[in-house]
Design a protein around this motif. Sequence first.
Motif, PDB file in Angstrom:
ATOM      1  N   THR A 143       0.835  -1.206   0.000  1.00 53.10           N
ATOM      2  CA  THR A 143       0.000   0.000   0.000  1.00 53.10           C
ATOM      3  C   THR A 143       0.870   1.256   0.000  1.00 53.10           C
ATOM      4  O   THR A 143       0.578   2.226  -0.702  1.00 53.10           O
ATOM      5  N   GLY A 186      -6.970  -3.547   3.131  1.00 51.96           N
ATOM      6  CA  GLY A 186      -6.113  -4.501   3.826  1.00 51.96           C
ATOM      7  C   GLY A 186      -6.817  -5.701   4.404  1.00 51.96           C
ATOM      8  O   GLY A 186      -6.215  -6.743   4.594  1.00 51.96           O
ATOM      9  N   GLU A 187      -8.097  -5.564   4.711  1.00 50.07           N
ATOM     10  CA  GLU A 187      -8.837  -6.666   5.307  1.00 50.07           C
ATOM     11  C   GLU A 187     -10.315  -6.324   5.177  1.00 50.07           C
ATOM     12  O   GLU A 187     -10.673  -5.174   4.934  1.00 50.07           O
ATOM     13  N   PRO A 188     -11.166  -7.312   5.363  1.00 51.38           N
ATOM     14  CA  PRO A 188     -12.592  -7.015   5.303  1.00 51.38           C
ATOM     15  C   PRO A 188     -12.963  -6.013   6.390  1.00 51.38           C
ATOM     16  O   PRO A 188     -12.455  -6.104   7.506  1.00 51.38           O
ATOM     17  N   ASP A 196     -13.995   0.958  -0.333  1.00 50.15           N
ATOM     18  CA  ASP A 196     -13.439  -0.235   0.315  1.00 50.15           C
ATOM     19  C   ASP A 196     -12.671  -0.976  -0.772  1.00 50.15           C
ATOM     20  O   ASP A 196     -13.259  -1.690  -1.572  1.00 50.15           O
ATOM     21  N   THR A 197     -11.362  -0.766  -0.798  1.00 54.64           N
ATOM     22  CA  THR A 197     -10.561  -1.208  -1.947  1.00 54.64           C
ATOM     23  C   THR A 197      -9.973  -2.583  -1.704  1.00 54.64           C
ATOM     24  O   THR A 197      -9.223  -2.788  -0.750  1.00 54.64           O
ATOM     25  N   TRP A 228      -7.416  -5.485  -2.937  1.00 47.18           N
ATOM     26  CA  TRP A 228      -6.274  -5.828  -3.778  1.00 47.18           C
ATOM     27  C   TRP A 228      -5.246  -6.575  -2.951  1.00 47.18           C
ATOM     28  O   TRP A 228      -5.525  -6.950  -1.815  1.00 47.18           O
ATOM     29  N   GLN A 229      -4.071  -6.847  -3.505  1.00 41.80           N
ATOM     30  CA  GLN A 229      -3.054  -7.667  -2.845  1.00 41.80           C
ATOM     31  C   GLN A 229      -1.657  -7.202  -3.265  1.00 41.80           C
ATOM     32  O   GLN A 229      -1.513  -6.533  -4.295  1.00 41.80           O
ATOM     33  N   THR A 230      -0.665  -7.630  -2.516  1.00 45.24           N
ATOM     34  CA  THR A 230       0.719  -7.359  -2.903  1.00 45.24           C
ATOM     35  C   THR A 230       0.944  -7.785  -4.354  1.00 45.24           C
ATOM     36  O   THR A 230       1.591  -7.086  -5.133  1.00 45.24           O
ATOM     37  N   ASP A 240      -8.398 -15.660  -1.982  1.00 46.33           N
ATOM     38  CA  ASP A 240      -9.546 -15.113  -1.260  1.00 46.33           C
ATOM     39  C   ASP A 240     -10.844 -15.779  -1.696  1.00 46.33           C
ATOM     40  O   ASP A 240     -10.977 -16.207  -2.844  1.00 46.33           O
ATOM     41  N   ARG A 294      -9.522 -14.930   3.421  1.00 42.69           N
ATOM     42  CA  ARG A 294      -8.654 -15.937   2.826  1.00 42.69           C
ATOM     43  C   ARG A 294      -9.280 -17.325   2.934  1.00 42.69           C
ATOM     44  O   ARG A 294      -9.880 -17.665   3.950  1.00 42.69           O
ATOM     45  N   ASN A 300      -4.612 -12.604   8.489  1.00 43.78           N
ATOM     46  CA  ASN A 300      -4.568 -11.167   8.302  1.00 43.78           C
ATOM     47  C   ASN A 300      -4.768 -10.530   9.671  1.00 43.78           C
ATOM     48  O   ASN A 300      -5.870 -10.398  10.159  1.00 43.78           O
ATOM     49  N   ARG A 357      -0.235  -9.353   6.677  1.00 46.80           N
ATOM     50  CA  ARG A 357      -0.427 -10.694   6.152  1.00 46.80           C
ATOM     51  C   ARG A 357       0.650 -11.627   6.679  1.00 46.80           C
ATOM     52  O   ARG A 357       1.831 -11.296   6.660  1.00 46.80           O
TER      53      ARG A 357
HETATM   54  C1  WT7 Z   1      -5.018  -9.719   1.334  1.00 45.96           C
HETATM   55  C2  WT7 Z   1      -3.817  -9.118   0.663  1.00 45.96           C
HETATM   56  C3  WT7 Z   1      -4.151  -4.617  -0.438  1.00 45.96           C
HETATM   57  C4  WT7 Z   1      -2.953  -4.048   0.125  1.00 45.96           C
HETATM   58  C5  WT7 Z   1      -2.739  -4.371   1.562  1.00 45.96           C
HETATM   59  C6  WT7 Z   1      -2.773  -5.839   1.879  1.00 45.96           C
HETATM   60  C7  WT7 Z   1      -7.034  -8.910   2.181  1.00 45.96           C
HETATM   61  C8  WT7 Z   1      -7.061  -6.586   1.202  1.00 45.96           C
HETATM   62  C9  WT7 Z   1      -9.168  -6.059   1.364  1.00 45.96           C
HETATM   63  C10 WT7 Z   1     -10.481  -5.516   1.372  1.00 45.96           C
HETATM   64  C11 WT7 Z   1     -11.244  -7.542   2.266  1.00 45.96           C
HETATM   65  C12 WT7 Z   1      -8.992  -7.369   1.845  1.00 45.96           C
HETATM   66  C13 WT7 Z   1      -7.316 -10.061   1.243  1.00 45.96           C
HETATM   67  C14 WT7 Z   1      -6.090 -10.094   0.355  1.00 45.96           C
HETATM   68  N1  WT7 Z   1      -7.671  -7.665   1.744  1.00 45.96           N
HETATM   69  N2  WT7 Z   1      -7.957  -5.614   0.980  1.00 45.96           N
HETATM   70  N3  WT7 Z   1     -10.739  -4.278   0.953  1.00 45.96           N
HETATM   71  N4  WT7 Z   1     -11.494  -6.300   1.834  1.00 45.96           N
HETATM   72  N5  WT7 Z   1     -10.021  -8.113   2.293  1.00 45.96           N
HETATM   73  O1  WT7 Z   1      -2.033  -6.557   0.932  1.00 45.96           O
HETATM   74  O2  WT7 Z   1      -0.697  -7.948   2.499  1.00 45.96           O
HETATM   75  O3  WT7 Z   1      -0.919  -8.571   0.067  1.00 45.96           O
HETATM   76  O4  WT7 Z   1      -2.854  -8.815   1.644  1.00 45.96           O
HETATM   77  O5  WT7 Z   1      -5.611  -8.754   2.192  1.00 45.96           O
HETATM   78  O6  WT7 Z   1      -7.428 -11.240   1.981  1.00 45.96           O
HETATM   79  O7  WT7 Z   1      -5.845 -11.347  -0.223  1.00 45.96           O
HETATM   80  P1  WT7 Z   1      -1.536  -7.997   1.281  1.00 45.96           P
END
Ligand code: WT7
Length: 627
Positions: A289, A365-367, A389-390, A392-394, A478, A493, A499, A504
């Motif tokens: 992020t 980052g999380e739900p 509520d965005t 995404w992932q690394t 996910d 997940r 998380n 993560r």
């Molecule tokens: C995991 C990715 C996205 C950058 C920070 C985390 C969870 C991420 C959300 C959201 C629900 C989410 C998922 C994903 N996650 N955003 N808006 N709603 N869950 O990046 O460390 O790579 O983690 O974070 O489970 O797979 P990351």
Amino acid sequence: MAYDAANLSEKSALDAFWLEEAKRLTWMEAPTVASDVSFERDDFRIKWFEDGVLNASVQCLDRHLAERGDKTAFIFEGNDPSACERISYRLAHEEVCRMANVLKSRGVGKGDRVVLYMPMVPEAAYAMLACARIGAVHSVVFGGFSPDALASRIEDCGATAIITADEGRRGAKAIPLKANVDLALERLAQPPKLVLTIEVTGAQVPLTPGRDILWSEERDEVAPTCDPEPMAAEDPLFILYTSGSTGKPKGVVHTTGGYMVYASFTHEKVFALQTDDVFWCTADVGWITGHSYIVYGPMANGATQVLFEGVPSWPDAGRMWEVVAKHRVSILYTAPTAIRAAMREGDEFVTEHDRSSLRLLGSVGEPINPEAWRWYHDVVGEGRCPIVDTWWQTETGGILISPSAKSSDNKPGAATTPLPGVLPALVDNEGKPLDGAVDGNLVLTTSWPGQARGVWGDEQRFFDTYFSTYPGTYFTGDGARRDEDGDYWITGRVDDVLNVSGHRMGTAEIESALVAHASVAEAAVVGYPHDIKGQGVHCYVTLKQGIEASDALATELRGHVRNEIGPVATPDRVQLSPGLPKTRSGKIMRRILRKIAEGQPDQLGDTSTLSEPLVVESLLKGAEKFA
Ligand code: WT7
């Protein structure tokens, strides 16, 4: 539909769309092709804008100089509320060039890996951009990781240089970053030959002659300009380590052209960015992020941002809102865990500060649970500000699914709609595509420019982890639900990844830290719902023969994991137990362990395959004290 997107399901339309978006960057040679992608095992490849040539630091700095060189890039808000500084794009450009020249003068060049272990100060962004400027590949390691975790990352990517700070400041605490680097390097057979230390607190740190140099002593010795290295679009820009369900953390590789297009595109579209916005992303640069929405996206877009060194709870629980008021933040992008923590402190800490500058709120980052969503919306945003509520992932490089910044009736907890050019799908456990309103495993059926290109040093692992589960698609790990309106809700997940406070972590990593302790025979780690952190870490540990269980040992094991991995991984619960529930073939039944940790003993499900049914009784009894 949240975004005006043409029909982007055909490859030709997608390619035309992204080639047009590529024009948002300043290329040394503009790309003539968009994608060359196959998710199939036999000819697996992911390439974007392949014939384009550019430098990422030019996007973030040089191209702003002529027209908005004096615009504020960073409003640096120090840990100490009285320490505040405005940094223009012109000054940032100069600092980055100087740091690039220092690295160059010490022999760091194109393709070399540089590990950054930094606090949240402007020099962290300078260091990333200085690497990009000379074509070196940075790998930022979060400052909260232990010397061991740092050492294994340095070793894995074969870094030849480190950039760090004497210390970091977090509230009343000082983090001994340089001392941690020294400890990490002692553990390596072939340690990097260069350590550049930025003086942040001015603490005395020991210097190793011939290896360690100080920024204050080098900075004025070099020129304030530095020609940017021309990079092919597919040259790596950075490596970022992240946890998976098995093994050691993976070095996720992002390349230059596609990542930059995607970071810039998503930052502009998701936040409906305007020239006079004050954007504040509260993430650390040690996470993706911070890479995409502090450094590369906002800086490519010439945005003005708050960069915050401290923590939201210091000097008091009102700090975040004080910063919003002080700098008239218009877009706040933070994590559910921070929202829940603030919510617990009471509304007063929020309402005593002026939030009239806010126009948009973001979550990542999380739900986000509906209760936290509503509080964020009603109290923080005074009911005026939409929430994005965005999701995404690394590995995705940038936001893939998000509500529109313009819609006022977003659903609490829904990531909602994919961005244009992003094609998610839900599949069942056999990989069968699911239609309509349904729960399933979340996959992406086509590539997007910000997609990760590999795992550093292990192409096979990249393919196996993400492209082999549901062939022909990228599997996110996910689960998600699609509702009647076609909106996506991320359910969390579906693999053994935790998380915790938006961080993560692989259960396997914590387990291997535990079994590295002399008293531990076996360990199994699961998550459970935690009011503030989202998930807490519950460790089941069996001890070696002859070792007595005690509270003191449980406490020691918590400290042990903390030392091995870092404070973020500290177990919330260590349950010492005589055995673990296993099938007759010896497989640990994690489903049962999860249900026990979640406090749902009546939902253990089928236990008939257990080799020793009595183990469950003692586990349930042992878990009572955590209820
Ligand atoms: C995991 C990715 C996205 C950058 C920070 C985390 C969870 C991420 C959300 C959201 C629900 C989410 C998922 C994903 N996650 N955003 N808006 N709603 N869950 O990046 O460390 O790579 O983690 O974070 O489970 O797979 P990351």
